[in-house]
Design a protein around this motif. Structure first.
Motif, mmCIF file in Angstrom:
data_model
loop_
_atom_site.group_PDB
_atom_site.id
_atom_site.type_symbol
_atom_site.label_atom_id
_atom_site.label_comp_id
_atom_site.label_asym_id
_atom_site.label_seq_id
_atom_site.Cartn_x
_atom_site.Cartn_y
_atom_site.Cartn_z
ATOM 1 N N VAL A 284 11.355 63.604 17.752
ATOM 2 C CA VAL A 284 12.092 62.646 18.580
ATOM 3 C C VAL A 284 11.076 61.950 19.490
ATOM 4 C CG1 VAL A 284 13.914 62.433 20.310
ATOM 5 C CG2 VAL A 284 14.123 64.131 18.481
ATOM 6 N N PRO A 285 11.155 60.623 19.675
ATOM 7 C CA PRO A 285 10.161 59.939 20.512
ATOM 8 C C PRO A 285 10.079 60.519 21.924
ATOM 9 C CG PRO A 285 11.471 58.342 19.296
ATOM 10 C CD PRO A 285 12.090 59.688 19.044
ATOM 11 N N GLY A 286 8.858 60.671 22.417
ATOM 12 C CA GLY A 286 8.627 61.250 23.736
ATOM 13 C C GLY A 286 8.018 62.630 23.586
ATOM 14 N N ALA A 287 6.828 62.812 24.119
ATOM 15 C CA ALA A 287 6.171 64.126 24.077
ATOM 16 C C ALA A 287 5.981 64.596 25.507
ATOM 17 C CB ALA A 287 4.822 64.014 23.379
ATOM 18 N N CYS B 154 10.296 67.583 20.675
ATOM 19 C CA CYS B 154 11.639 67.901 20.201
ATOM 20 C C CYS B 154 11.710 67.550 18.714
ATOM 21 C CB CYS B 154 12.662 67.097 20.993
ATOM 22 S SG CYS B 154 14.369 67.365 20.488
ATOM 23 N N ARG C 124 22.388 64.247 18.156
ATOM 24 C CA ARG C 124 21.065 63.961 18.733
ATOM 25 C C ARG C 124 21.114 64.051 20.255
ATOM 26 N NH1 ARG C 124 16.414 61.768 16.436
ATOM 27 N NH2 ARG C 124 17.199 62.911 14.645
ATOM 28 N N ILE C 125 22.192 63.534 20.852
ATOM 29 C CA ILE C 125 22.324 63.610 22.313
ATOM 30 C C ILE C 125 22.389 65.079 22.752
ATOM 31 C CG2 ILE C 125 23.871 63.122 24.261
ATOM 32 C CD1 ILE C 125 24.633 60.491 22.783
ATOM 33 N N LEU D 128 18.989 66.628 22.537
ATOM 34 C CA LEU D 128 18.103 66.182 23.622
ATOM 35 C C LEU D 128 18.415 66.916 24.922
ATOM 36 C CD1 LEU D 128 18.071 62.367 22.860
ATOM 37 C CD2 LEU D 128 16.030 63.822 23.023
ATOM 38 N N ARG D 129 19.715 66.972 25.256
ATOM 39 C CA ARG D 129 20.083 67.603 26.525
ATOM 40 C C ARG D 129 19.751 69.101 26.500
ATOM 41 N NH1 ARG D 129 21.084 62.660 27.178
ATOM 42 N NH2 ARG D 129 18.807 62.833 27.215
ATOM 43 N N THR E 249 29.505 66.822 30.890
ATOM 44 C CA THR E 249 28.316 66.059 30.509
ATOM 45 C C THR E 249 27.097 66.963 30.406
ATOM 46 O OG1 THR E 249 27.946 65.600 32.831
ATOM 47 C CG2 THR E 249 29.094 63.915 31.565
ATOM 48 N N THR E 250 27.270 68.258 30.714
ATOM 49 C CA THR E 250 26.107 69.144 30.664
ATOM 50 C C THR E 250 25.817 69.572 29.228
ATOM 51 O OG1 THR E 250 27.527 70.981 31.242
ATOM 52 C CG2 THR E 250 26.283 69.966 33.031
ATOM 53 N N TRP F 197 7.128 60.215 28.240
ATOM 54 C CA TRP F 197 6.276 59.102 27.786
ATOM 55 C C TRP F 197 6.153 59.132 26.266
ATOM 56 C CZ3 TRP F 197 3.927 55.282 30.866
ATOM 57 C CH2 TRP F 197 4.101 55.447 32.252
ATOM 58 N N THR G 212 9.785 56.572 27.629
ATOM 59 C CA THR G 212 10.965 56.443 26.776
ATOM 60 C C THR G 212 11.998 55.577 27.495
ATOM 61 O OG1 THR G 212 11.804 58.559 27.640
ATOM 62 C CG2 THR G 212 10.628 58.601 25.540
ATOM 63 N N TYR H 256 17.414 70.514 24.726
ATOM 64 C CA TYR H 256 15.952 70.628 24.735
ATOM 65 C C TYR H 256 15.420 70.492 26.163
ATOM 66 C CZ TYR H 256 11.069 69.797 23.592
ATOM 67 O OH TYR H 256 9.697 69.881 23.533
ATOM 68 N N GLU H 257 15.850 69.416 26.837
ATOM 69 C CA GLU H 257 15.355 69.163 28.204
ATOM 70 C C GLU H 257 15.708 70.327 29.125
ATOM 71 O OE1 GLU H 257 16.175 64.489 27.269
ATOM 72 O OE2 GLU H 257 17.524 65.586 28.596
ATOM 73 N N ASP H 258 16.921 70.829 28.967
ATOM 74 C CA ASP H 258 17.423 71.915 29.792
ATOM 75 C C ASP H 258 16.580 73.170 29.634
ATOM 76 O OD1 ASP H 258 19.720 71.910 31.440
ATOM 77 O OD2 ASP H 258 20.674 73.419 30.171
#
Lengths: 460, 165
Positions: free
Chosen positions: A201-204, A350, A361-362, A365-366, A251-252, B42, B49, A368-370
């Protein structure tokens, strides 16, 4: 001529290194000496004889879809560039101009047919060929120079498995398929999640921690730490679960660990493979929390019910020495880059099946970030715990860790029912309740570690 | 929405102070319930992003409940990364009021330096970057409807929590 003073041998000898692992299966005992985590001389040897002497993960071929695409990374201390040449062939080279050593490819990734050294302008193509030496004709070079090859130096070995690219600075390594062995089935369980494979997924996100790289190596397979280390995260998840029950939507992120009681009642198991690779796995009673869950019918049809079930499991795969796929709800690819005996850099992505729904995908992402981000709820507690270990290991009067003993009673040579499901033959395996918190899985890491160090020292 | 620069800057300074003083309830009260908090990751050296629904973020919360979760964790005493808590000093500057876009919210851009001190290792570092606040008028004064943080130094030393930016 005066004779030089006798060199102080800062480099540990074979006996010193062998002393760092206490491996006595007959006595039911395994331990690692704390010097393995705190002695800078050991770190130097690890760079030379492990990272710079065996296969390292260097990227995914999906990161280089087009001719003349490139990405830069490191193998041990060495900067390397992986690139696709104008004809589409992949290659891996030392990212160092043959003239005076400057980095030729400065960016993390990019595209371009020709790349000039920023210093004196020697120019290379994406096949690594030196196509121009600035003012070569006017340079009054000797025939000796003209007879030399000036291309970027290729790494000794470069190969791929299912789109994962690996390189070795030493030619003296087994073929990649043999090196990975049955750990390849762990890779298959990642790559086959999408009908068209996986993508980053874009963004490292990168981060550092002030502790030894082997704390990260171990932690990925460490089921024992999860509840004690991530108590505050589990508390947040409990709160969210209550809120979600009260409201119709939320939304969590959602997590497979929201019902920690159900997880704690599930099984966890380990497979250990030759060359230091390991796979930790666990049942996942909260399968619907996974972003992959909506794809389950398609997966069952394509890969069969058994492998689809394995894809829904918690699975953390370590491919020794520098890459891990961690999958609980979302999925992370993490690359370990040791910087010093007490400092490590991590680069994380990700990972997702290509073509999953926008909703999945959403969720991915959430989650993963969490969980995985150094700006999230879980990873900072892991890395802070590694730092606590590194500081505590400065108690030099203490020698042996007691962190490799859990699960020894449940170890089994070879495979088990679960290994048969995957069609693999690990060196050894274990399975038990969640609270067993197996630590035998690390033994395989350190046996490979010691083997490479011994081999390297014997040859140097 | 009509806001003057001094009023907007005062809110940004207040937020910085509340974080440095670890007044979490005061800080949360600045945020509207539906406030979005977004710190992109980024994609490359030059490009953060742009779409949190398709690309990775460092932090993305669609509502204040995400921030409340962070505060719960900080207060729990059970997070090794947060116990003892790092000390911070926020410096907010270059506050610029953006032209009114007719959305009913005021857009304010600023720069930040946050000095972070880890009492365990006795080490310190700085996080810096740019922030865009979207502010709404409430009866108790200005409130934060959205905060977007572009972190310039994105290789994170061990951890970054909401009070570090």
């Amino acid at each position: 001529m005066p004779t030089p003073p006798e060199k102080k041998t800062a480099r540990p000898d074979l006996a010193y290194i062998e002393r760092l692992i206490d491996d006595r299966p007959a006595d039911g005992w395994f331990s690692v000496h704390r010097d393995a985590f705190r002695d800078p001389a050991v770190f130097e040897l690890e760079m030379r004889h492990i990272f710079e002497a065996t296969w390292n993960f260097v990227g995914l071929d999906s990161q280089l879809p087009n001719p003349n695409d490139y990405l830069t990374t490191t193998i041990g201390r060495a900067p390397v560039v992986v690139m696709r040449d104008a004809e589409g062939r992949l290659g891996c080279f030392l990212n160092s101009c043959r003239h005076k050593g400057a980095i030729v490819f400065a960016a993390n990734a990019g595209n371009g047919a020709h790349h000039s050294c920023p210093y004196h302008g020697w120019t290379y193509d994406t096949g690594g060929r030196c196509i121009a030496i600035t003012s070569q004709r006017q340079g009054s070079y000797s025939p000796a120079f003209d007879a030399m090859e000036h291309n970027l130096a290729r790494v000794a070995k470069f190969d791929s498995y299912r789109g994962l690219l690996f390189a070795s600075l030493s030619a003296d390594v087994p073929p990649l398929d043999e090196y990975l062995g049955d750990a390849r089935r762990g890779i298959d369980l990642v790559v086959d999640q999408g009908p068209d494979g996986i993508e980053l997924v874009p963004g490292a996100v990168s981060f550092t921690y002030n502790a030894n790289w082997k704390f990260q190596l171990e932690n990925s397979s460490d089921t024992y730490h999860f509840i004690p280390t991530h108590t505050s995260y589990i508390g947040v998840l409990e709160k969210r679960r209550t809120a979600r029950a009260a409201a119709s939507s939320s939304t969590t992120a959602g997590s497979i660990y929201e019902d920690i009681g159900a997880q704690a009642a599930s099984r966890r198991g380990s497979f250990a493979f030759p060359h230091g690779h390991v796979l930790m796995w666990g049942d996942n009673p909260a399968v619907e929390a996974r972003p992959l869950y909506p794809m389950l019918p398609e997966l069952e049809k394509r890969v069969g019910k058994t492998l689809a079930k394995w894809m829904m499991y918690v699975r953390n795969l370590t491919l020794f020495p520098n890459v891990q796929f961690a999958e609980n709800a979302s999925m992370q690819l993490r690359i370990i880059r040791p910087l010093a005996v007490d400092r490590t850099e991590m680069l994380a992505y990700c990972v997702a099946p290509k073509g999953e729904s926008a909703q999945a995908r959403i969720k991915r992402l959430r989650q993963y970030e969490d969980f995985f981000n150094p700006t999230g709820f879980a990873t900072p507690d892991d890395t802070s715990a590694y730092e606590a270990c590194q500081r505590g290991d400065e108690a030099h009067t203490l020698d042996w860790q007691q962190g490799y003993a859990r699960g020894i009673g449940a170890m089994k040579a070879g495979g088990n029912t679960e290994a048969d499901e995957l069609g693999i033959k690990p060196d050894y395996s274990s399975v038990g309740g969640y609270r067993m918190g197996d630590e035998t899985i690390f033994h395989a890491n350190y046996r490979a570690w010691l083997e490479l160090l011994k081999r390297g020292i014997a040859r140097s | 929405m009509k806001v003057d620069l001094a009023e907007a800057a005062a809110l940004l300074n207040l937020e910085a102070m509340l974080l440095d003083e670890q007044d979490w309830d005061g800080w949360l009260a600045l945020y509207e319930e539906n406030a979005e908090f977004w710190m992109p990751a980024w994609k490359s050296e030059t490009e953060p992003t742009a779409d949190p629904m398709k690309e990775l973020s460092m932090i993305y919360y669609a509502s204040r409940s995400g921030l409340e979760d962070r505060v719960q964790r900080i207060r729990s005493g059970r997070s090794v990364a947060s116990t003892p808590l790092r000390r911070t000093a926020h410096m907010v500057g270059n506050v610029i009021l953006m032209p009114d876009d007719g959305s009913g919210l005021a857009s304010v851009k600023s720069s930040f330096n946050v000095h972070v001190y880890d009492t365990r290792a006795k080490t310190q570092h700085v996080f810096f970057g740019r922030t865009t606040h979207r502010l709404a008028r409430r009866k108790e004064g200005l409130g934060i409807r959205a905060k977007k943080v572009i972190l310039a130094n994105d290789c994170i030393p061990t951890m970054l929590d909401i009070y570090c930016v």
